[in-house]
Structure formats: C-alpha cells, structure tokens
Design a protein around this motif. Structure first.
Motif, PDB file in Angstrom:
ATOM      1  N   GLU A  92       0.876  -1.165   0.000  1.00  0.00           N
ATOM      2  CA  GLU A  92       0.000   0.000   0.000  1.00  0.00           C
ATOM      3  C   GLU A  92       0.912   1.214   0.000  1.00  0.00           C
ATOM      4  O   GLU A  92       2.011   1.178   0.570  1.00  0.00           O
ATOM      5  CB  GLU A  92      -0.898   0.014   1.239  1.00  0.00           C
ATOM      6  N   THR A  93       0.451   2.295  -0.654  1.00  0.00           N
ATOM      7  CA  THR A  93       1.265   3.504  -0.736  1.00  0.00           C
ATOM      8  C   THR A  93       0.489   4.706  -0.229  1.00  0.00           C
ATOM      9  O   THR A  93      -0.722   4.640  -0.027  1.00  0.00           O
ATOM     10  CB  THR A  93       1.693   3.782  -2.191  1.00  0.00           C
ATOM     11  N   ASP A  94       1.212   5.826  -0.043  1.00  0.00           N
ATOM     12  CA  ASP A  94       0.559   7.075   0.322  1.00  0.00           C
ATOM     13  C   ASP A  94      -0.234   7.587  -0.875  1.00  0.00           C
ATOM     14  O   ASP A  94      -0.264   6.955  -1.931  1.00  0.00           O
ATOM     15  CB  ASP A  94       1.590   8.091   0.820  1.00  0.00           C
ATOM     16  N   TYR A  95      -0.828   8.724  -0.748  1.00  0.00           N
ATOM     17  CA  TYR A  95      -1.741   9.249  -1.759  1.00  0.00           C
ATOM     18  C   TYR A  95      -1.107   9.436  -3.136  1.00  0.00           C
ATOM     19  O   TYR A  95      -1.775   9.306  -4.148  1.00  0.00           O
ATOM     20  CB  TYR A  95      -2.375  10.566  -1.283  1.00  0.00           C
ATOM     21  N   ASP A  96       0.172   9.736  -3.224  1.00  0.00           N
ATOM     22  CA  ASP A  96       0.783   9.936  -4.543  1.00  0.00           C
ATOM     23  C   ASP A  96       1.708   8.795  -4.962  1.00  0.00           C
ATOM     24  O   ASP A  96       2.333   8.857  -6.003  1.00  0.00           O
ATOM     25  CB  ASP A  96       1.510  11.274  -4.598  1.00  0.00           C
ATOM     26  N   GLY A  97       1.786   7.742  -4.167  1.00  0.00           N
ATOM     27  CA  GLY A  97       2.589   6.574  -4.526  1.00  0.00           C
ATOM     28  C   GLY A  97       4.083   6.742  -4.347  1.00  0.00           C
ATOM     29  O   GLY A  97       4.854   5.913  -4.796  1.00  0.00           O
ATOM     30  N   THR A 101       3.463   2.417   2.524  1.00  0.00           N
ATOM     31  CA  THR A 101       2.963   2.459   3.897  1.00  0.00           C
ATOM     32  C   THR A 101       2.744   1.071   4.483  1.00  0.00           C
ATOM     33  O   THR A 101       2.677   0.923   5.700  1.00  0.00           O
ATOM     34  CB  THR A 101       1.647   3.263   3.964  1.00  0.00           C
TER      35      THR A 101
END
Length: 148
Positions: A92-97, A101
């Motif tokens: 999983e990544t933050d909002y902009d990749g 996370t």
C-alpha cells in the motif's frame, strides 16, 4: 509402348516419393536436433542473463532484527522500484505513490512513529520509490523502523 511408358512413369513417381520421404525424414531429424541444440543454448543463455539481471529485495523490521521476506527478482535496467514492488509484493502507498505504507500486510500501528525506510545497495534512499530506478545486481532493503 504404352505399357513401357506406364512402367517408366510409375518408376519415376515411386522413386520420387520414396526419395522425398527419405530426405524429409533425414532433414526433419537434423532440423529437430538443431532446434533442440538451439533451444538448449538459448535456455542456457537466458538463465545466465536472468541471473545477471536480478535484484534482491529484503523486507525487515526494527533495523533488520526481524526478517519478513526476501526475493530475487528479474528486472530490466532502469526498472522503477514502485513497479517492481507492486508486481512482487502486496503493498500500500501514500496518496501519490511516493512512499510505501504497508508491505505484505505489515504497517506501523496508528500513532506509532515508524515508517518504511528504503536502502539501495546499503545507502538510504534520498527519494521516493516511484523515483528510484534499479539496475541489475542492486540490493534493496525495506526496513520498518522508528524515525530518527
């Protein structure tokens, strides 16, 4: 005369058919042998190239005191780390990749001051995973650790 001509034509046709079959079998056998040799050489070369075009990705926690996973992954020169991770791990990544996370379901607990730190060939990454280009032979480590 017709009988003699019929014998001659029959002889030529039978000779051509038998001659063609024999040549075809020999050619087929030679072609099959050559194909097998070519396949084996190509396979050996591909295996060698694959070994040379691998990166090792290690996933750990708390400054490598607990190992989660490690994979050797084939890549092409210039592959982007986020793409390699998405193809080979559950992330999983933050909002902009730019930052990961969670890897393989492992993430910092709420209000825990930990994050996935990325190291490429022993050096802490100075940019996000979507901006890191890999080269064959690279060693990449993700370690879930406290911010310092």
């Amino acid at each position: 005369m017709k009988k003699w001509l019929l014998y001659l034509v029959s002889f030529v046709v039978i000779g051509s058919v038998l001659g063609g079959c024999g040549t075809g079998e020999e050619s087929s056998e030679k072609a099959a042998t050559n194909d097998k040799q070519t396949e084996q050489q190509s396979g050996d070369q591909a295996a060698t190239e694959k070994n040379e075009e691998m990166v090792t990705i290690t996933i750990s926690k708390d400054k490598e005191t607990e190992y989660i996973d490690e994979k050797k992954i084939p890549i092409e020169d210039g592959a982007v780390l986020i793409d390699v991770m998405e193809d080979n791990f559950a992330i999983e990544t933050d909002y902009d990749g730019g930052f990961i996370t969670s890897i393989e379901g492992v993430a910092p607990k709420k209000d825990e001051q930990k994050a996935w730190m990325v190291f490429v060939n022993g050096e802490m990454a100075s940019k996000g995973v979507k901006d890191i280009k890999l080269s064959p032979g690279d060693n990449v480590s993700f370690d879930l650790q406290a911010w310092e």
